[in-house]
Design an enzyme around this catalytic site. Sequence first.
Site, PDB file in Angstrom:
ATOM      1  N   MET A   2      -7.470   9.503   8.556  1.00  0.00           N
ATOM      2  CA  MET A   2      -7.812  10.464   7.185  1.00  0.00           C
ATOM      3  C   MET A   2      -8.095  11.992   7.516  1.00  0.00           C
ATOM      4  SD  MET A   2      -8.915   7.198   5.289  1.00  0.00           S
ATOM      5  CE  MET A   2      -9.697   6.461   6.854  1.00  0.00           C
ATOM      6  N   ASP A  37       0.826  -1.426  -0.156  1.00  0.00           N
ATOM      7  CA  ASP A  37      -0.107  -0.245  -0.422  1.00  0.00           C
ATOM      8  C   ASP A  37       0.797   1.040   0.117  1.00  0.00           C
ATOM      9  OD1 ASP A  37      -2.309  -1.521   0.112  1.00  0.00           O
ATOM     10  OD2 ASP A  37      -3.061  -0.657   2.352  1.00  0.00           O
ATOM     11  N   LYS A  76      -3.476   3.168  -3.430  1.00  0.00           N
ATOM     12  CA  LYS A  76      -4.764   4.191  -4.209  1.00  0.00           C
ATOM     13  C   LYS A  76      -3.650   5.539  -3.983  1.00  0.00           C
ATOM     14  CE  LYS A  76      -8.077   1.406  -2.323  1.00  0.00           C
ATOM     15  NZ  LYS A  76      -6.859   0.827  -1.356  1.00  0.00           N
TER      16      LYS A  76
END
Length: 463
Positions: free
Chosen positions: A383, A248, A270
């Site tokens: 986040m 990741d 991502k």
Amino acid sequence: MEHLPVFLDLRDRRCLVVGGGEVAARKVALLRQAGARVEVVAPRLAEGLQAQAAAGEITHHAMPYAESLLEDAVLVVAATDDVDLNRRVSRAARARNIPVNVVDQPALCSFIFPSIVDRAPVTIAVSTGGASPVLARLLRAHLEAVIPAGYGRLARLLGGFRERVKARFADGRERRRFWERILQGPVTEMVFAGREREAAELIRRSLDDARPPFRGEVYLVGAGPGDPDLLTFRALRLMQQADIVFYDRLVSPEILAMARRDAPRYYVGKKRNYHSVRQVEINRLLVEHARAGKKVLRLKGGDPFIFGRGGEEIESLSREGIPFQVVPGITAASGCAAYAGIPLTHRDHAQSVVFVTGHLRDGRLNLDWDKIVQPQQTIVIYMGLTGLDLICRELVAHGLAPETPAALVAQGTTPRQQVLVGSLETLPSQVLEAEIHAPTLVIVGEVVRLHDTLAWYRRTEDG
Ligand code: SAH
């Protein structure tokens, strides 16, 4: 070689220890661990030994040392601070060919005690031939760290199959090849993960079948928040066995470098690429490579089960019947809190802590604010950088004082860690002024005040 390492069977054999102090007590403990019948000769015993003597676990000769006590002893240890006495014991034992050890006097010893890594029935003995016991201890600590605690269980399991394997393969070479295949397959890790029954089943099936049904496996491993030192032993071990790696965005290059060198690495995080790999696609890749018989390492930042979608990945694995194991990692909250000197709970300031995601969906936060805003509760927001302004406003709107302390930790636990400390009112603008790099974590609550005291050493270090 200075000494020949041998492993003595002392079960129910008579061993004599001369001396009743703390040093003697340590040797007594060791001899008892090996099942010896221990007799101690000393006018007085240290407390621990006294209790053992009272319980009948050792025999105490409350008298001065006498040579007759050596009769029938298979091993002698002298642990007194009387140099003359030690010398007499050594001489008498040698004259009778009884192995003797005099603590801290190598010249008087016919054998020395090694440093021991005990994974019974696996035993590792380390010796520097008396040159540097401290070095031997360091080496031992090193071995302790790299040899999983499950080694003993593994040896016992294999031992249980010895006869059957012998019967199945008459040829010694074939037998060895069989064991090598077993040990290089998933059996080892299954045992370390506490899945002995499955491991035994696999060995059994391999015995029936000339070509054992070795399949691939997926290791879902938490890589921690950034500092490679925060990996677990198991994480490191599995990383070094992987045939292929999917990692990741949050996995630091230093950590990635610790995976097996020959294993190809694929970025499936991502955001970094224009084409990010979608979750279903990741799930499919893991299944496909494990089916092809590979050990697939799925490396994730922090802990796989905390905002890591680890649950979804193993769901698809278990649906497809692919064996997997999950290795916990240190989550960003623990790592950042420890490295920034902010305890997440504290007797006086916080009795609970909640981890929430500050991820915006369509520009909105979907959080149960009344549950999050509680007295004496620390709030950790993952986040939360993009939505920081909104988060701080919502927290105030739901009852927190604007002065409530709040901190933002960026790139926590790495050498680039930055900590901004302020309040719900000030933090958003502080972040705008500073040059901040993701990932970032927000901690809200009274505990943030402790940062000043507990992080003092960092500041003095900085100058
Ligand atoms: N599974 C991970 C979290 C993944 S979500 C874990 O247990 O830590 C990603 C978020 O984690 C980031 O947006 C950030 O809020 C946080 N994070 C991860 N590593 C971090 C680090 N080194 N410093 C600060 N925050 C971090």
